[in-house]
Design an enzyme around this catalytic site. Structure first.
Site, PDB file in Angstrom:
ATOM      1  N   CYS A   1      -4.638   2.669  -3.547  1.00 14.03           N
ATOM      2  CA  CYS A   1      -3.820   3.357  -2.979  1.00 14.03           C
ATOM      3  C   CYS A   1      -2.686   1.906  -3.024  1.00 14.03           C
ATOM      4  O   CYS A   1      -1.605   1.974  -2.193  1.00 14.03           O
ATOM      5  CB  CYS A   1      -3.890   3.355  -1.431  1.00 14.03           C
ATOM      6  SG  CYS A   1      -5.238   4.642  -1.116  1.00 14.03           S
TER       7      CYS A   1
ATOM      8  N   ASP B   1       2.964  -4.892   8.310  1.00 14.12           N
ATOM      9  CA  ASP B   1       1.722  -4.175   8.126  1.00 14.12           C
ATOM     10  C   ASP B   1       0.550  -5.203   8.009  1.00 14.12           C
ATOM     11  O   ASP B   1       0.146  -5.872   7.282  1.00 14.12           O
ATOM     12  CB  ASP B   1       1.798  -3.498   6.585  1.00 14.12           C
ATOM     13  CG  ASP B   1       0.528  -2.718   6.286  1.00 14.12           C
ATOM     14  OD1 ASP B   1      -0.251  -2.590   6.999  1.00 14.12           O
ATOM     15  OD2 ASP B   1       0.469  -2.039   5.119  1.00 14.12           O
TER      16      ASP B   1
ATOM     17  N   HIS C   1       0.595  -1.161   0.020  1.00 12.40           N
ATOM     18  CA  HIS C   1      -0.066   0.150  -0.211  1.00 12.40           C
ATOM     19  C   HIS C   1       0.819   1.226   0.003  1.00 12.40           C
ATOM     20  O   HIS C   1       1.852   1.300   0.701  1.00 12.40           O
ATOM     21  CB  HIS C   1      -0.896   0.275   1.384  1.00 12.40           C
ATOM     22  CG  HIS C   1      -1.862   1.009   1.411  1.00 12.40           C
ATOM     23  ND1 HIS C   1      -1.698   2.079   1.876  1.00 12.40           N
ATOM     24  CD2 HIS C   1      -3.198   1.021   1.242  1.00 12.40           C
ATOM     25  CE1 HIS C   1      -2.718   3.008   1.969  1.00 12.40           C
ATOM     26  NE2 HIS C   1      -3.851   2.115   1.670  1.00 12.40           N
TER      27      HIS C   1
ATOM     28  N   LYS D   1     -10.748  -0.429  10.574  1.00  7.84           N
ATOM     29  CA  LYS D   1     -10.663  -1.532   9.545  1.00  7.84           C
ATOM     30  C   LYS D   1     -10.987  -2.921  10.377  1.00  7.84           C
ATOM     31  O   LYS D   1     -11.335  -4.045   9.752  1.00  7.84           O
ATOM     32  CB  LYS D   1      -9.547  -1.885   8.990  1.00  7.84           C
ATOM     33  CG  LYS D   1      -9.135  -0.780   7.959  1.00  7.84           C
ATOM     34  CD  LYS D   1      -7.844  -1.180   6.928  1.00  7.84           C
ATOM     35  CE  LYS D   1      -7.410  -0.036   6.155  1.00  7.84           C
ATOM     36  NZ  LYS D   1      -7.974   0.353   5.236  1.00  7.84           N
TER      37      LYS D   1
ATOM     38  N   GLN E   1      -4.633  -5.405   6.863  1.00  6.44           N
ATOM     39  CA  GLN E   1      -5.436  -6.279   6.158  1.00  6.44           C
ATOM     40  C   GLN E   1      -5.605  -7.636   6.903  1.00  6.44           C
ATOM     41  O   GLN E   1      -6.288  -8.626   6.593  1.00  6.44           O
ATOM     42  CB  GLN E   1      -5.386  -6.232   4.663  1.00  6.44           C
ATOM     43  CG  GLN E   1      -5.703  -5.047   4.049  1.00  6.44           C
ATOM     44  CD  GLN E   1      -7.003  -4.465   3.882  1.00  6.44           C
ATOM     45  OE1 GLN E   1      -7.795  -5.067   4.419  1.00  6.44           O
ATOM     46  NE2 GLN E   1      -7.038  -3.359   3.553  1.00  6.44           N
TER      47      GLN E   1
END
Ligand code: PLP
Length: 407
Positions: free
Chosen positions: A363, A198, A121, A224, A201
């Protein structure tokens, strides 16, 4: 087994209509909707307990501090990180900026390398690019395979004794690919590099244990995972946080301030400058309680089932190209293109049917280019409140769109 239809009842916004139709929300990779339990926890805090955290002398202010710290602890616990190992930020983006700034200030010099992947991202690319301009280190990217998985042998080839940081996404927000965070962290460790996961997600959708992964840092966003916007997390090893310089300076992050110098507060507050987003922490903690009640293991299982169902339906149409690996290797994210139709038009027509998806580069412009998708793609993404009828509605609308505009 997770009862998505029952869960959906907890979400006021999912009871609303969009374009006069049942609102079908298939954009949770961008941001998730909020259950009543989270909204009420925030409302209760502001109505009954709000005061200045760490600074007031009243009973109410002491309550606010206690509630904030309890929430703070609960947030870290969700990924098996202690209070000292959990820094609250605004979002994943801020967590990654903090790392790029503080790590490059402490460790990175000309000739050093930071290794990312081609499926990042923008928030895990741009901060490194900017700091590289200032500090003179080089940013490299591990490639992806034809099936949309991380090319581990390429990553291994690109890692060397110059590599000081390996920062990678646990789950791609475009391809859905779930990367082996434990293995990549091990590769980084063996090369003497700092590893950053990261988790934007992954943490919302599956059991993510910061200690079991063995990474140095893990970043994720509250919005999220059913929590409010404006609250994010950076979990990190205590010894790493201790040696890093602070990112932002001001109140609360200091121990003592003199006219000519200052000393820093204990962890995690050394990295939490200014008045904290107390209501955000309380809302995120309520979201975590909600997810734990459902059972986080069931979340990915449910999304996989929906992903398989959507795969079957979309490939059955014959004019939809899906990107990324097979459902067994991904989270609940499907990026796709409809033959002859611009992704924005697909999104626009689906909106007419009350269905929200995301369109564009998500993104991740470098990845979109790498995939040869000049106009981007359409993306549907799932969460705990989605069920088969949502996918059926989307597939039906895609079919109608193709009949109207496709080639
Ligand atoms: N990383 C990934 C993989 C993402 O999907 C996102 C958001 O979509 C981010 C980072 C940035 O998250 P935020 O906008 O909450 O900072």
């Amino acid at each position: 087994m997770l009862d998505a239809k029952k869960i959906a009842q907890d979400f006021p916004i999912l009871q609303k209509k969009s374009r006069g139709k049942r609102f079908v929300y298939l954009n949770s990779a961008a941001t998730t909707q909020k259950p009543r339990q989270v909204i009420e926890a925030i409302s209760d805090f502001y109505s009954n307990h709000h005061g200045t955290v760490h600074r007031g002398s009243s009973e109410i202010s002491a309550q606010a501090t206690e509630m904030f710290e309890k929430a703070h602890e609960n947030i870290g616990k969700f990924v098996n990180a202690s209070m000292q190992e959990t820094v609250l930020t605004r979002n994943t983006t801020e967590s990654l900026n903090l790392l790029a700034y503080s790590l490059s200030k402490k460790y990175l010099k000309p000739g050093d390398e930071v290794l990312l992947t081609k499926m990042e991202h923008h928030s895990n690319i741009v901060p490194w690019q900017q700091l590289a301009l200032e500090k003179g280190f080089t940013v490299k990217y591990a490639g992806i395979t034809k099936s949309g998985e991380l090319d581990i042998s390429d990553l291994q080839e690109k890692i060397s004794n110059k590599t000081k940081v390996v920062s990678f996404t646990h789950c791609s927000n475009v391809l859905g690919t779930i990367n082996d965070a434990k293995e990549i962290s091990r590769i980084a460790r063996d090369a003497g590099a700092i590893s950053i996961v990261d988790g934007a997600q992954s943490v919302p959708h599956m059991m993510v244990d910061f200690k079991k992964i063995g990474c140095d840092f893990l970043a994720f966003s509250g919005h999220k995972m059913l929590g409010p916007t404006g609250i994010g997390v950076l979990a990190g090893k205590k010894e790493r946080f201790e040696e890093l310089p602070p990112f932002l300076f001001g109140g609360d992050m200091i121990s003592e301030v003199f006219f000519d110098h200052s000393t820093w507060n204990d962890l995690p507050f050394k990295f939490e400058a200014g008045t904290p987003h107390s209501a955000g922490a309380i809302g995120l903690s309520a979201a975590i309680d909600y997810l734990e009640k459902i059972g986080i293991e069931d979340v990915l299982r449910h999304e996989r089932e929906l992903t398989k169902f959507a795969f079957e339906k979309l490939s059955g149409l014959g004019f939809v190209e899906m990107h990324g690996p097979i459902p067994e290797k991904r989270g609940g994210v499907i990026s796709f293109n409809v033959r002859g139709i611009h992704p924005h038009d697909v999104g626009g027509v689906l909106d007419e049917y009350g269905i929200e998806i995301r369109t564009g580069s998500h993104c991740a412009q470098p990845l979109t280019r790498e995939l040869g998708l000049e106009s981007g793609s359409a993306r549907m993404s799932f969460y705990v409140y989605n069920y088969r009828e949502d996918i059926e509605a989307a597939v039906e609308a895609i079919e109608k769109t193709f009949r109207l505009m496709g080639k």
